[in-house]
Structure formats: C-alpha cells, structure tokens
Motif scaffolding. Sequence first.
Motif, PDB file in Angstrom:
ATOM      1  N   GLU A 233       0.794  -1.043   0.031  1.00 15.30           N
ATOM      2  CA  GLU A 233       0.158   0.108   0.096  1.00 15.30           C
ATOM      3  C   GLU A 233       0.804   1.274   0.163  1.00 15.30           C
ATOM      4  O   GLU A 233       0.788   2.351  -0.725  1.00 15.30           O
ATOM      5  N   ILE A 234       1.881   1.235   0.873  1.00 15.67           N
ATOM      6  CA  ILE A 234       2.837   2.431   0.885  1.00 15.67           C
ATOM      7  C   ILE A 234       3.416   2.877  -0.476  1.00 15.67           C
ATOM      8  O   ILE A 234       3.595   4.002  -0.773  1.00 15.67           O
ATOM      9  N   ARG A 235       3.855   1.507  -1.166  1.00 15.48           N
ATOM     10  CA  ARG A 235       4.501   1.588  -2.501  1.00 15.48           C
ATOM     11  C   ARG A 235       3.664   2.185  -3.472  1.00 15.48           C
ATOM     12  O   ARG A 235       3.889   3.160  -4.176  1.00 15.48           O
ATOM     13  N   ALA A 236       2.357   1.865  -3.301  1.00 15.28           N
ATOM     14  CA  ALA A 236       1.186   2.123  -4.254  1.00 15.28           C
ATOM     15  C   ALA A 236       1.033   3.707  -4.283  1.00 15.28           C
ATOM     16  O   ALA A 236       1.083   4.480  -5.445  1.00 15.28           O
ATOM     17  N   VAL A 237       0.980   4.076  -3.069  1.00 17.09           N
ATOM     18  CA  VAL A 237       0.578   5.653  -2.843  1.00 17.09           C
ATOM     19  C   VAL A 237       1.982   6.289  -3.225  1.00 17.09           C
ATOM     20  O   VAL A 237       1.773   7.251  -4.130  1.00 17.09           O
ATOM     21  N   ALA A 238       3.099   5.865  -3.230  1.00 18.57           N
ATOM     22  CA  ALA A 238       4.443   6.797  -3.222  1.00 18.57           C
ATOM     23  C   ALA A 238       4.325   6.606  -4.916  1.00 18.57           C
ATOM     24  O   ALA A 238       4.941   7.526  -5.346  1.00 18.57           O
ATOM     25  N   GLN A 239       3.942   5.445  -5.674  1.00 18.77           N
ATOM     26  CA  GLN A 239       4.168   5.754  -7.216  1.00 18.77           C
ATOM     27  C   GLN A 239       2.940   6.409  -7.663  1.00 18.77           C
ATOM     28  O   GLN A 239       3.050   6.660  -8.913  1.00 18.77           O
ATOM     29  N   THR A 241       1.631   9.371  -6.583  1.00 16.04           N
ATOM     30  CA  THR A 241       1.695  10.795  -6.030  1.00 16.04           C
ATOM     31  C   THR A 241       2.752  11.617  -6.935  1.00 16.04           C
ATOM     32  O   THR A 241       3.781  11.020  -7.400  1.00 16.04           O
ATOM     33  N   PRO A 242       2.666  12.963  -7.086  1.00 20.83           N
ATOM     34  CA  PRO A 242       3.545  13.621  -7.888  1.00 20.83           C
ATOM     35  C   PRO A 242       4.862  13.544  -7.447  1.00 20.83           C
ATOM     36  O   PRO A 242       5.862  13.633  -8.263  1.00 20.83           O
ATOM     37  N   ASN A 243       5.090  13.567  -5.997  1.00 16.39           N
ATOM     38  CA  ASN A 243       6.465  13.479  -5.588  1.00 16.39           C
ATOM     39  C   ASN A 243       7.004  12.320  -5.078  1.00 16.39           C
ATOM     40  O   ASN A 243       8.049  12.270  -4.205  1.00 16.39           O
ATOM     41  N   GLY A 244       6.444  11.258  -5.135  1.00 13.97           N
ATOM     42  CA  GLY A 244       6.877   9.996  -4.837  1.00 13.97           C
ATOM     43  C   GLY A 244       7.036  10.003  -3.327  1.00 13.97           C
ATOM     44  O   GLY A 244       7.598   8.991  -2.723  1.00 13.97           O
ATOM     45  N   HIS A 245       6.137  10.716  -2.537  1.00 15.90           N
ATOM     46  CA  HIS A 245       6.054  10.420  -1.085  1.00 15.90           C
ATOM     47  C   HIS A 245       4.761   9.589  -0.752  1.00 15.90           C
ATOM     48  O   HIS A 245       4.062   9.544  -1.594  1.00 15.90           O
TER      49      HIS A 245
END
Length: 558
Positions: A233-239, A241-245
């Motif tokens: 889930e953390i990876r999916a969000v980071a990928q 979003t515009p800034n990779g956070h």
Amino acid sequence: MDGEIDALVIGAGFAGLYQLHSLRDRLGLSTRLLEAGGDLGGTWYWNRYPGARCDSESHAYRYFFSKELNEEWEWSERYPGPPEILRYLGRVAEKFDLRRDMRFGCRVVSARYDEGANRWRVQTDAGERYAATYLVAAVGCLSSANVPDIPGLRDFSGQWFHTGRWPHQGVDLAGKRVGQIGTGSTGIQAAPAIAQVAAQLTVFQRTATYSVPARNGALTPEFNRWVRENHAEIRAVAQSTPNGHAFRIADRNVADVAPGEREAIYAAAWEKGGLQFRATFRDLLLDPAANDTACEFIKRRIRAIVRDPEAARALSDVDHPYATKRPPIDTDYYETFNRDNVTLVDLRADPIERITPRGIRTRSREHVLDVIVFATGYDAMTGALLAIDIRGRDGRALREDWRAGPHTYLGLQVAGYPNFFTITGPGSPSVLTNMPVAIEQHVEWITDCIAHLRANGIEAIEPDPEAVRAWDAHVAEAANATLLSKAKSSWYYGANVPGKPRVFMPYAGGLARYRKMCAAIAAKGYEGFILGKAGERAVTAARSGSIDALAAARGVGV
Ligand code: NA7
C-alpha cells in the motif's frame, strides 16, 4: 584493459546498487560498478555534517523491489540520519552480494563511445580502463559540491569544509567560532547542531527561505508493524503521487475553505511537521494567491519564534513563493537564532566582500572565525555528469552538447550517445521527488529496455533528436505551468552556480504522470528512440516527431 564487460555502472548510491543488482542478477550481464568514494552510500557517504538527516519519511525512503528486504528492515526514526541509511545500504549490498562487483576509490574521468566496436571505453583517474556495451550514470543529482569562488579563501588561516565533503572522522567544533555560509536544506539542518557545540555561530544568509518543522522522533513498534504489514500500500501511494512520497496531496484548493479553516489546516500541518505541509492544498504551486496564504502563515510563525526583530525580519523576508525552491524542514532552526551564541548576517544588506586570513569580511565588518562551513549546495543535476569527459558518436562531447543546458529524452538518454543511460538525469522528476522511488522506476525502465534490446538482437538505442526537442519543450512547459518558475535564485534553474545556463532541469509534471509516459513509450516499441545496429542508425517503426505518449500526457502535477 581491466576487462570487457556488458555493463558499467558509475556510482554506488541508491541508484547504482539497484542497477548493478538488476543488470547482473536479473539479466545475467557481466556488470561492474565504479565509485569515487571510499565505500558505498552516494549522498550519504559524503554528507556527514552535523545535523544531516533525510527529509523524506523513512517508511517510504527505501527500495520497494524486494519483499524480503522490506520485511527484514526496520527504520528507527521518522527521518533517518547518515549512519542508519549507510547501514541499510550496506545490508542491501550484503543481501544481494553486490560488493564483489564494486570498486571504490575509482573516479571515472572519461567515457568514449567507440562506434566501430559498439563499446563504451571508460577510464578512471588511476588509469584503469574498461570497455562496456552499456554505460549507466548513477552519479547523483546533488553530488558535485559547489564551493563559491569568494576571494581570499586560500588565505584563510582557519579550517573550512563543504557540508557535502564532510570529513568522516568528524570535525571538532567545540569552543570554536564558526561561520556558516548557506541556508538551504543543508544549512537549516546544520545550524542548530553546530550552535549546540560551537562557542559562536555566525550564519551568513543570502536568500531567506521557508522552513517547516520536521518533527523527527523514534518510530513506535506499532508504527513499524503497520509499515511491515502495508508495504504494498505504501509503495502504491508513493508511485501514484506527484512527488513519490507516501502521502497524498489534499484534494482541495485554498479557496475551497474559509480563512479560519485554512489556518487550522496549516497549523495542524505545522504540528505534524515535514514535507506534508506542501500537500495541504493542491493549488499551492499553481495559484499565486493560494501560495501567498502558505507564505503568510510561515512568515508569521517565524516572527513569532525569533525574538530579535532584525533577525526575524531577515529570516522572514523571503523573495519567492513557498516551495518554489526546495522546501527545507528543520529541527529548531528558527529557535536557534534565540541563542546567545548565534548571529545572523543578512548578505542582501551586508554582502561578503572577501575572506581574510582571520575570517569573513562583509561590507560592514570583519567576522573573526576559526572554521568556515560551506553549506552552499551543488552544481546540481548536470555537475557530476559533466565532470566526466563523455564523448558520444563521432567524438561529440557532452560538455559541448550541453553548453546551453541539458538536453535529454525523459532524463534517461541523450541523442548521439548510444547505450548511455542516466538515472534521475536532468529532464526527469528526480529532485522534485522522494529519490528512491524515482530511482527504482528509472533502474527498472533501463533494465527492461536493455532486456528488450538483447531479446531482439538490437545493438544500440539512443533518442531521436526530434524526441529530445519535444521533451525539452515539455519540461519547460511543465515548469512554466507552475510557480516553480518564480524562484529565479533556485538551483533547479542552475542559478546558484555562476555562469551555469539558466534552464529548469527537473521535470515538474509529476512522477505518477511521468511513470505512465515512460511505460507507454516502452510499450510502443520505445517510441521516440532510435533502435538498431550500431553505426547504421536504423530507425524503429515507432519513430515519430509528435510522440503520442507525450502528447497524451500533457499537463502538470507538481
Ligand atoms: P542549496 O539548497 O543549494 O542551498 C545552498 C545555500 O547556499 C543557499 O542558501 C544559497 O543561497 C547559499 N549560497 C550559495 N552560494 C553562495 C554564495 N556564494 N554566497 C552566499 N550564499 C551562497 O543546497 P543544500 O545543500 O542546502 O541543499 C541541496 C539539496 O540537498 C536539497 O535541496 C535537498 O534536495 C537535499 P541562494 O539561495 O543561492 O541565494
């Protein structure tokens, strides 16, 4: 000749380690990694100044490619410092047995494409030679230290250091009179830590900026359990979003909420701390009026914290919109100016004239110092690449081709330089993101690309110059659609290095959109790239001036 290999990787930071692992262990290529430093770590090998710490939150500051690695590794703090990050990268090297193909203390000085042999001929400062089919620069965006050419430095009788070349044995600042030049992300981290040990700290500020508290702290067992159980889930969000956070940008504009609510949102973000402050509203980097509200909030906080009115004025006298220069986060930065042993010098009012044997002379007086700390940043994005004499087809030189600024396709390749790849190169989202997430995408794209070449008997790949022109235009367009273009003193523009061309270098269209473009381009048979036999310059069927994937992805998403 040290040997003929399939692939050579330059740099042993996050990018180089993963690239070595991917090319060697996934594709089975003979791969060698060369690193100028004495060990692995990249940025974290060099940056050991007091207060150094990652600005990305640790649960997303990692590789995501290995489930096993994710499950075994646990960070101790919200923002890890260099020792812990180096332990992490050391563990990665150990787990994937990377060290046997890495060489340290090897600075690459030249790389020349030999068209007849379709090989990159690479030489190190020790005179070692390598020949490789694929050359991957994993040299980092912020690795070429910028020490300003201030007259008199050579005559200074004390010690001086650049934060990005900090001695590994540390520097004893106890009881010393320290002058720090620079108040970017690094200076803002360093000043509070230096002030705690030095007898006197004088901070020389050229451009004031907006800093938000980091709110670092130890991670709880509960949080770490949540991280362990939610990597996907953390990876999916980071990928996405515009800034990779691993946090999303709020789906609201400033004007959508009443002033009281807006204030409460900013106050909560200030308390929570970190780069998430930038994510409170989606139009902060698009609408000047929206941005003004964030500026005003932060300036009020600065004035509330700093007791000396003159220091408070200088620290809050910011000449650019919030987050149009890289927004720093801090631990007690503004509070530091309330200490008796800390002085701020506003260089706009009182510029540096020269360095003297005893210290720094500004227009109004001489500041006597034992140590000067240059927190003056980097020749960003292009500096480390251009430090190497890179020659492409027909002996063309990258230093010449980029004389007026970098030209790339997707920040991944340069026209005229076949089989040469740049990880997080200029023209890619890179420094506008949480770096490991951007790096992972580039490494995987390059690996898939090389796999494609080999599976199809294609000897060489390089971008079509037309695609490079279109991409250059799109990079400028993406920056101009945001407020990023309003900060003229930004290193995103090369403005911190005298004589450097003023070109906006990172891609501001957002990492998520960029990832889609890269994937679509690959899926279309590497649209915009020329694939063929070395020397023949054969062209793929997908070659196109208009580049569909790019046209389809127009828009911004800082
Ligand atoms: P930055 O962000 O480039 O900051 C460098 C600072 O040094 C900045 O305040 C500069 O002022 C100042 N500077 C540079 N040259 C001079 C001279 N000649 N005189 C006075 N002051 C000067 O580098 P950092 O290391 O802080 O951060 C780099 C990135 O690392 C950061 O963004 C994160 O991504 C991690 P200026 O603003 O140019 O007027």
